[in-house]
Structures are given as C-alpha cells and as structure tokens.
Design an enzyme around this catalytic site. Structure first.
Site, PDB file in Angstrom:
ATOM      1  N   ILE A 183     -11.901 -12.057  -0.004  1.00 32.23           N
ATOM      2  CA  ILE A 183     -12.032 -10.759  -0.654  1.00 32.23           C
ATOM      3  C   ILE A 183     -10.978 -10.687  -1.757  1.00 32.23           C
ATOM      4  O   ILE A 183      -9.802 -10.999  -1.526  1.00 32.23           O
ATOM      5  CB  ILE A 183     -11.796  -9.606   0.354  1.00 32.23           C
ATOM      6  N   VAL A 223       3.920  -1.870  11.198  1.00 33.81           N
ATOM      7  CA  VAL A 223       3.025  -1.825  12.364  1.00 33.81           C
ATOM      8  C   VAL A 223       3.472  -2.704  13.525  1.00 33.81           C
ATOM      9  O   VAL A 223       2.915  -2.612  14.622  1.00 33.81           O
ATOM     10  CB  VAL A 223       1.582  -2.223  11.969  1.00 33.81           C
ATOM     11  N   LYS A 274      -5.405 -14.173  13.930  1.00 36.46           N
ATOM     12  CA  LYS A 274      -6.729 -13.574  13.729  1.00 36.46           C
ATOM     13  C   LYS A 274      -7.674 -13.920  14.877  1.00 36.46           C
ATOM     14  O   LYS A 274      -8.540 -13.115  15.239  1.00 36.46           O
ATOM     15  CB  LYS A 274      -7.304 -14.015  12.376  1.00 36.46           C
ATOM     16  N   SER A 314      -2.092   0.928   1.350  1.00 37.14           N
ATOM     17  CA  SER A 314      -1.514   1.129   0.014  1.00 37.14           C
ATOM     18  C   SER A 314      -2.364   0.488  -1.075  1.00 37.14           C
ATOM     19  O   SER A 314      -2.332   0.919  -2.222  1.00 37.14           O
ATOM     20  CB  SER A 314      -0.101   0.532  -0.039  1.00 37.14           C
ATOM     21  N   ARG A 315      -3.100  -0.546  -0.713  1.00 36.00           N
ATOM     22  CA  ARG A 315      -3.885  -1.294  -1.708  1.00 36.00           C
ATOM     23  C   ARG A 315      -4.968  -2.083  -0.978  1.00 36.00           C
ATOM     24  O   ARG A 315      -5.080  -2.034   0.240  1.00 36.00           O
ATOM     25  CB  ARG A 315      -2.972  -2.252  -2.491  1.00 36.00           C
ATOM     26  N   ASN A 330      -5.889  -2.464   9.951  1.00 38.91           N
ATOM     27  CA  ASN A 330      -6.124  -3.301   8.774  1.00 38.91           C
ATOM     28  C   ASN A 330      -4.893  -4.067   8.298  1.00 38.91           C
ATOM     29  O   ASN A 330      -5.021  -5.153   7.741  1.00 38.91           O
ATOM     30  CB  ASN A 330      -6.650  -2.413   7.643  1.00 38.91           C
ATOM     31  N   GLY A 384      -2.006  -0.177   6.565  1.00 41.51           N
ATOM     32  CA  GLY A 384      -2.033  -1.072   5.404  1.00 41.51           C
ATOM     33  C   GLY A 384      -2.962  -0.580   4.309  1.00 41.51           C
ATOM     34  O   GLY A 384      -3.751  -1.336   3.749  1.00 41.51           O
ATOM     35  N   TYR A 438      -1.483 -17.630  10.800  1.00 40.12           N
ATOM     36  CA  TYR A 438      -2.530 -16.686  10.387  1.00 40.12           C
ATOM     37  C   TYR A 438      -3.788 -16.876  11.232  1.00 40.12           C
ATOM     38  O   TYR A 438      -4.343 -15.911  11.764  1.00 40.12           O
ATOM     39  CB  TYR A 438      -2.828 -16.874   8.895  1.00 40.12           C
TER      40      TYR A 438
END
Ligand code: NDP
Length: 254
Positions: free
Chosen positions: A188, A63, A159, A14-15, A89, A12, A155
């Site tokens: 973030i 993934v 996690k 790319s950004r 990530n 992950g 989510y």
C-alpha cells in the site's frame, strides 16, 4: 451510514492507512478517537474528522505501553463514550538481515505490532462488555503474516502473531457479541513503503510489476475492506484474515 453514532478508536491514525480508515469511519457516521505517538501527530486527522461533522479526539498513545493505552481509552470514554469499534492499525517495519538483527529490533516489532493488539483489545473489550452492546475489532495484519519475505524476521513474525491473535480473540469474545477480524494488506502506497523505497529496501516499480493489478494499493482500498468487516454487514463473520493485495498472493508465476 453504516456506523451512525458509533464510537471508534483507530491507532496509528496520523497518516497512511490509519488516517484513511479514521476518515472513512467518520464519513459513515462514527465519532472517532485517533491516536499517534504524540497528540500533535494525531491533531490533523482529528481536525479533518470534525470538518466532516463528527466528533473527534486526538490522543498521544504509544501502543506498546499499557499505561498509555489505558489512559487513551479512559480519555475516549470520557470525551466520546465507550468504544464500539477498535481498529488496531499502528505498526512499524524495520527490515534487517538476520545476522545484523538486534534484540531491540525483534522486541520493537513484537511490541508495537503484536503486543499492542493484546493491550488495546483488552482496554476496548472492557468498555464493550460494560456497555453491553457488542462491538467489533479489526486488526491490520499484512500478507507477510502468511507469505514470508527475507530480512524481515521481526515484522513477519509479529504479523503472523496478529493473524492468530485474531482467531483466539474471536472465539473468546463471541459470547460478548464482539467480532474480531483481520485485514491483511499487500503493498500500500504510504510513508512506510516510501521510506523503505528511499532506504533501498524495495523498489516501487518492481512491486507494481509483480502485482497482477499492476499498481500498489491505497489507504482507501484498505479502508473499504475494514468498513465491511467492522460493520453489521459482516455480522456472522469473525476470526477471519482477509487479504487485500491486488492479487499479489494469488499469483504463483515467475
Ligand atoms: P505509516 O508508517 O504510514 O503510519 C504508521 C502509523 O502508526 C502512524 O500513525 C504512526 O504514528 C503510528 N505508530 C508507529 N509506531 C507507533 C507506536 N509505537 N505507537 C503508536 N503509534 C505508532 O504506516 P502504514 O499506514 O503504511 O501502515 C499502517 C499499518 O498497516 C501497519 O500496521 C502496517 O504494518 C500495516 N501494513 C502496511 C502495508 C503497506 O504497504 N503500507 C502493508 C501491510 C500492512 P506517528 O506518526 O506518531 O509515528
């Protein structure tokens, strides 16, 4: 240089947080394989790593699919060498109230956020074990692994799974000199958060007010913590979940 000539793979990348982690590893001397859902998505980060003078490989790898994960690790070993450092990530967040939540929403969170840690860690550990020089795995969890927020059942559960997978893998892999830790970020400022704000799922100003440091974190804030736990500086540290949140979870008032 904390990672001279080490081989790292960041999912992950790319950004957002993954890109910042990949660039931080390269600045510390690592050659880095970067993945996204498509190779084109990862290409820009790979170019930025090459501009830092390190080798890089851009890979498409969803993934949650074992065949794609195993192919990405095989390509990395062939092009760069066996992986020493894995950063799990890649992740998604699609909040929805329980009564509107689909089976697909649950499965996607568990597959992309949690099953991926199993698949990628298994592929990395095979290479680390065969190379015989130990290794380090860092999972990117979230404060929601321990602190519940509404309308995010998939989510939060995924996690929380990442937190505990960190502990299981750490004790299982210690005999191979492989350390496994988790960085649990607070809020973030990335595309993930910006999209949730655009969709009306959260308000950036409210998040800043609620954070004792009065700001959202940056990808670099997370990357600095990742570098520490991944490096030999944290050589006796394994199975830990480290929170990086500007004080969000410590704050218990109002
Ligand atoms: P972004 O949405 O900005 O980036 C997500 C990255 O994951 C992209 O590179 C994306 O690739 C990749 N990705 C998404 N789905 C898949 C998939 N199925 N297979 C492979 N790669 C995939 O997210 P962030 O940078 O904000 O988040 C990174 C990690 O940090 C996630 O695990 C997230 O849960 C966690 N985190 C983020 C927080 C925040 O406030 N931002 C807080 C706490 C944790 P592509 O470009 O191809 O879509």
């Amino acid at each position: 240089m904390r990672f001279p000539d080490k081989i790292a793979l960041v999912t992950g990348a790319s950004r957002g947080i993954g890109r910042d982690i990949a660039l931080a590893l390269a600045r510390e001397g690592a050659d880095v394989a970067v993945t996204a859902t498509t190779p084109d998505g990862a290409a820009d980060t790979a170019a930025a790593i090459r501009a830092l003078g390190r080798r890089a490989l851009a890979l498409g790898c969803r993934v949650e699919h074992a065949a794609e994960v195993n192919a990405a690790f095989a390509a990395t070993a062939a092009a760069l060498g066996p992986v020493d450092v894995l950063i799990n990530n890649a992740g998604i967040s699609s909040p929805v109230p329980l009564l509107e939540m689909s089976e697909e929403n649950w499965d996607q969170h568990m597959d992309v956020n949690a099953k991926s840690v199993f698949l990628c860690s298994q592929a990395a550990v095979r290479q680390m074990r065969d190379a015989g020089r130990g290794g380090s795995i860092v999972n990117i969890g979230s404060i929601v692994g321990q602190n519940a927020i509404p309308q995010t059942l998939g989510y939060c559960a995924s996690k929380a799974a990442v937190d505990h997978m960190t502990r299981v893998l750490a004790i299982e892999l210690a005999r191979h000199r492989i350390r496994v830790n988790c960085i649990a970020p607070g809020y973030i400022r990335t595309e993930l958060i910006d999209k949730l704000a655009r969709d009306g799922k959260l308000t950036l100003e409210a998040l800043e007010r609620r954070t004792p440091q009065r700001r959202l974190g940056s990808g670099e804030d997370v990357a600095r913590a990742v570098l520490y736990v991944a490096s030999d500086d944290a050589g006796f540290m394994t199975g830990q979940v480290v929170t990086v949140d500007g004080g969000w979870t410590a704050y218990g008032y109002l």
